[in-house]
Each structure stands twice: as structure tokens, then as C-alpha cells.
Design an enzyme around this catalytic site. Structure first.
Site, PDB file in Angstrom:
ATOM      1  N   ASN A   1      44.029  30.487  36.823  1.00  0.00           N
ATOM      2  CA  ASN A   1      44.386  31.457  37.867  1.00  0.00           C
ATOM      3  C   ASN A   1      43.545  31.190  39.118  1.00  0.00           C
ATOM      4  OD1 ASN A   1      45.904  33.544  38.860  1.00  0.00           O
ATOM      5  ND2 ASN A   1      44.926  35.143  37.657  1.00  0.00           N
TER       6      ASN A   1
ATOM      7  N   ASN B   1      43.932  42.732  33.624  1.00  0.00           N
ATOM      8  CA  ASN B   1      45.385  42.904  33.525  1.00  0.00           C
ATOM      9  C   ASN B   1      45.917  42.381  32.192  1.00  0.00           C
ATOM     10  OD1 ASN B   1      45.401  43.901  36.169  1.00  0.00           O
ATOM     11  ND2 ASN B   1      45.863  41.903  37.063  1.00  0.00           N
TER      12      ASN B   1
ATOM     13  N   GLY C   1      42.280  42.467  38.310  1.00  0.00           N
ATOM     14  CA  GLY C   1      41.546  41.286  37.847  1.00  0.00           C
ATOM     15  C   GLY C   1      42.311  40.659  36.699  1.00  0.00           C
TER      16      GLY C   1
ATOM     17  N   GLY D   1      56.804  30.770  38.815  1.00  0.00           N
ATOM     18  CA  GLY D   1      57.267  31.973  39.488  1.00  0.00           C
ATOM     19  C   GLY D   1      58.713  32.292  39.133  1.00  0.00           C
TER      20      GLY D   1
ATOM     21  N   ARG E   1      41.668  30.702  42.470  1.00  0.00           N
ATOM     22  CA  ARG E   1      41.499  31.440  43.720  1.00  0.00           C
ATOM     23  C   ARG E   1      40.637  30.585  44.658  1.00  0.00           C
ATOM     24  NH1 ARG E   1      45.284  33.723  42.132  1.00  0.00           N
ATOM     25  NH2 ARG E   1      45.397  35.819  41.209  1.00  0.00           N
TER      26      ARG E   1
ATOM     27  N   GLY F   1      51.397  36.870  36.407  1.00  0.00           N
ATOM     28  CA  GLY F   1      50.904  35.784  35.567  1.00  0.00           C
ATOM     29  C   GLY F   1      50.025  36.270  34.435  1.00  0.00           C
ATOM     30  N   ASP F   2      49.251  37.314  34.685  1.00  0.00           N
ATOM     31  CA  ASP F   2      48.398  37.895  33.641  1.00  0.00           C
ATOM     32  C   ASP F   2      49.252  38.530  32.549  1.00  0.00           C
ATOM     33  OD1 ASP F   2      46.329  37.258  35.475  1.00  0.00           O
ATOM     34  OD2 ASP F   2      46.597  39.202  36.443  1.00  0.00           O
TER      35      ASP F   2
ATOM     36  N   TYR G   1      35.911  39.905  47.972  1.00  0.00           N
ATOM     37  CA  TYR G   1      34.577  40.400  48.286  1.00  0.00           C
ATOM     38  C   TYR G   1      33.771  40.353  46.992  1.00  0.00           C
ATOM     39  CZ  TYR G   1      36.990  41.787  52.499  1.00  0.00           C
ATOM     40  OH  TYR G   1      37.730  41.760  53.656  1.00  0.00           O
TER      41      TYR G   1
END
Length: 309
Positions: free
Chosen positions: A157, A33, A29, A219, A159, A248-249, A99
Site C-alpha cells: 500500500n 481498515n 489506516g 481498481g 505512500r 484495497g484494505d 502528517y
């Protein structure tokens, strides 16, 4: 301390063991992180979030404790752990099947927020905790409440699979960007938020909307940063990539650690950063992220790994 706020979950990462394709459950997560990354870099760190009261939640709790993360703001509940099934695409990017419904991290509500944050100098907030209710409303209100009191670090971030309405989510993120002190965002995040727009263009607009510093990551192609007076750049770091989970974290945590160590973790200092200072911070953060990419799962580097001790 720096308080990392949001979800802790289990990343289900594909592994091949003795010819069999299996899934390895690894605590993760974005905010989790980032907390580990900060702690390993010697920054006093806490975690504000909610995890299961069952065995998997205990694993997350114990791992944070073993890393020296302050857990006074960690909540436990009877809900199951949040899960993310990670797939590595041919491009090298990660895809997440999430989930989320009724899971522990995302059931944190406004009533669960601490009334005071004693000893906290900065908040770092992001990822699913800003996308899924009721956590999204709770953490948004936390940022709005604390923005005038302490530094805010924001990492959207994005999603897409967790977002019910991209328009409403984009409006929320834009509102929080204006309140933040530091914003770290990837080119992939901005492609989801603003399809067809240039990442540099959007990052520059964000930099003028309120933050002291906006950092855009690309990246393997490195990162750029905009302060109130200058833009800085850092190249990517060549490394044998195992996966990019947590990179990234790690970068977000490393940035905060760098600025704290250099006495620049405040709005006035960050707004006044010149090109060499921005580039030095980004170079350090990109090195930290590259080390994470060279390891399986989210495994941020220590100060020794980065040659600081």
C-alpha cells in the site's frame, strides 16, 4: 485469530455540509481498515499497533472494540494521532497529504513488540508501518521473526510521500515479499516501486520469489492472482463510486476471510490453488471492495451485505 499490524490514524475527508467545505475526521489506516473488514466478515481478529492516549485515540480504541476486534496488543502513548488529509483526484484516485512526524502509530519500536503471539494464526501487515521509522524496522523484524511460525499477509500500500528513500524501501519490500505467504499489491503500488515496468511482469516475478499467492489489483479493472500452479482473474464490479478510501484494505481482508472460511489459509493450500479457486476468491474480494467504494470513507461490508448470512 488474524492479527492486523500497523497504523491506525485519522483520515481527514472533504465533505460539503450546508454549502460549506469541511473536513470529517474518520478513523482509518490500512491495517486498521483491514481489521474492521475481517471482523465484519466474522473472522476472529486482533489489532497490533499504537494510538494516542488522548480523546482521538480513544475513539479509535472504542471503534475497534465495538467491531469485536481483540485489543490485547493495542498500545497507547502520549503522542498525537497520525493524520492523513485525503483528496479525491479527477481520475478518481486518492491523494494523501500525511502528517507523520512524532505521531503515535509510527513511534512503535522493536521494544514494543510482544514476545509471543498466543492464539494468532496469521499476521496482516502493511502501509505506513513499513515505510516510516521506527515502526518500519519493528514491523519488518516482526515479519522476519514470525514468518516460519505462522502465515504472513503483506500489503505494501505504497505512500510515496512517506518514503525517504524509494530504493531502500523497495529493497525492504522485496525482502518481506519473499517471506510472505500472501502478497496483495496494486498496479499503482508497482508503478511507484518500479517506474516503467509492467505490473503483471513484476507480480509474476514476485510470485516466483517466495509467496504462495500474489494478488494484483487494478481498481475498476478487477484483479489477478498467481499461485504456485495457476493464474486466476476477476473483473471489476460496476458501482456508483463515492470514494475509494479503504477499498484495497477491504479487498485484502476479504481475501483472508474467504480462504479461512474455505480451509485454505495455509501455504500448502494457497500454493496449490487452481484457476477456478483463485478466480472465485478474487471475485468475492472485488465485490467487497466495490461495496466499500459505494460508501463514504472506509466502511467495509458485513457478511449480510455480501449475502453470506
Amino acid at each position: 485469530m488474524i492479527l492486523s499490524c500497523g497504523e491506525a490514524l485519522l483520515d481527514l475527508i472533504p465533505v460539503r455540509i450546508e454549502g460549506e467545505d469541511l473536513l470529517r475526521a474518520v478513523p482509518g489506516g490500512g491495517p486498521f481498515n483491514a481489521a474492521i473488514a475481517l471482523a465484519r466478515l466474522g473472522v476472529p481478529t486482533g489489532f497490533l499497533g499504537r494510538v494516542s492516549s488522548g480523546g482521538q485515540g480513544t475513539i479509535v480504541h472504542d471503534l475497534l472494540a465495538a467491531e469485536g476486534v481483540d485489543l490485547r496488543y493495542l498500545l497507547r502513548g502520549d503522542d498525537p494521532m497520525t493524520l492523513a488529509l485525503v483528496s479525491v483526484l479527477e481520475s478518481g484516485d486518492n491523494h494523501y497529504d500525511l502528517y507523520l512526524n512524532g505521531t503515535a502509530s509510527l513511534q512503535l519500536g522493536v521494544a514494543d513488540l510482544p514476545a509471543t503471539l498466543d492464539g494468532v494464526e496469521a499476521l496482516h501487515v502493511g502501509t505506513l508501518a513499513l515505510a516510516v521509522e521506527p515502526a518500519a524496522t519493528a514491523f519488518s523484524q516482526l515479519i522476519e521473526r514470525e514468518a516460519g511460525r505462522r502465515m504472513i499477509s503483506l500489503d505494501p500500500n505504497v505512500r510515496p510521500g512517506a518514503i525517504a528513500s524509494m530504493g531502500a524501501y523497495r529493497n525492504r519490500i522485496e525482502r518481506l515479499v519473499a517471506l510472505a505467504t500472501i502478497v496483495k499489491v496494486s498496479d499503482a503500488d508497482l508503478a511507484h516501486l518500479y517506474p516503467g515496468s509492467g505490473a503483471d511482469e513484476i507480480a509474476a516475478v514476485w510470485a516466483r520469489s517466495g509467496p504462495a499467492l500474489v494478488v494484483l489489483t487494478r481498481g475498476a479493472d478487477g484483479a489477478s492472482g498467481w499461485s504456485g500452479v495457476a493464474r486466476g482473474e476477476a473483473p471489476g464490479v460496476l458501482v456508483a463510486v463515492v470514494d475509494t478510501v479503504g477499498a484495497g484494505d477491504t479487498l485484502a481482508g476479504a481475501l483472508l476471510a474467504w480462504f479461512r472460511e474455505h480451509g485454505q489459509l495455509d501455504r500448502a493450500s494457497l500454493s496449490a490453488l487452481h484457476e477456478p479457486e483463485i478466480s472465485a476468491a478474487l471475485t468475492f474480494a472485488c465485490r467487497a471492495a466495490a461495496i466499500t467504494c459505494s460508501r463514504a470513507g472506509a466502511d467495509p461490508p458485513t457478511r449480510t451485505d455480501l449475502g453470506l448470512d
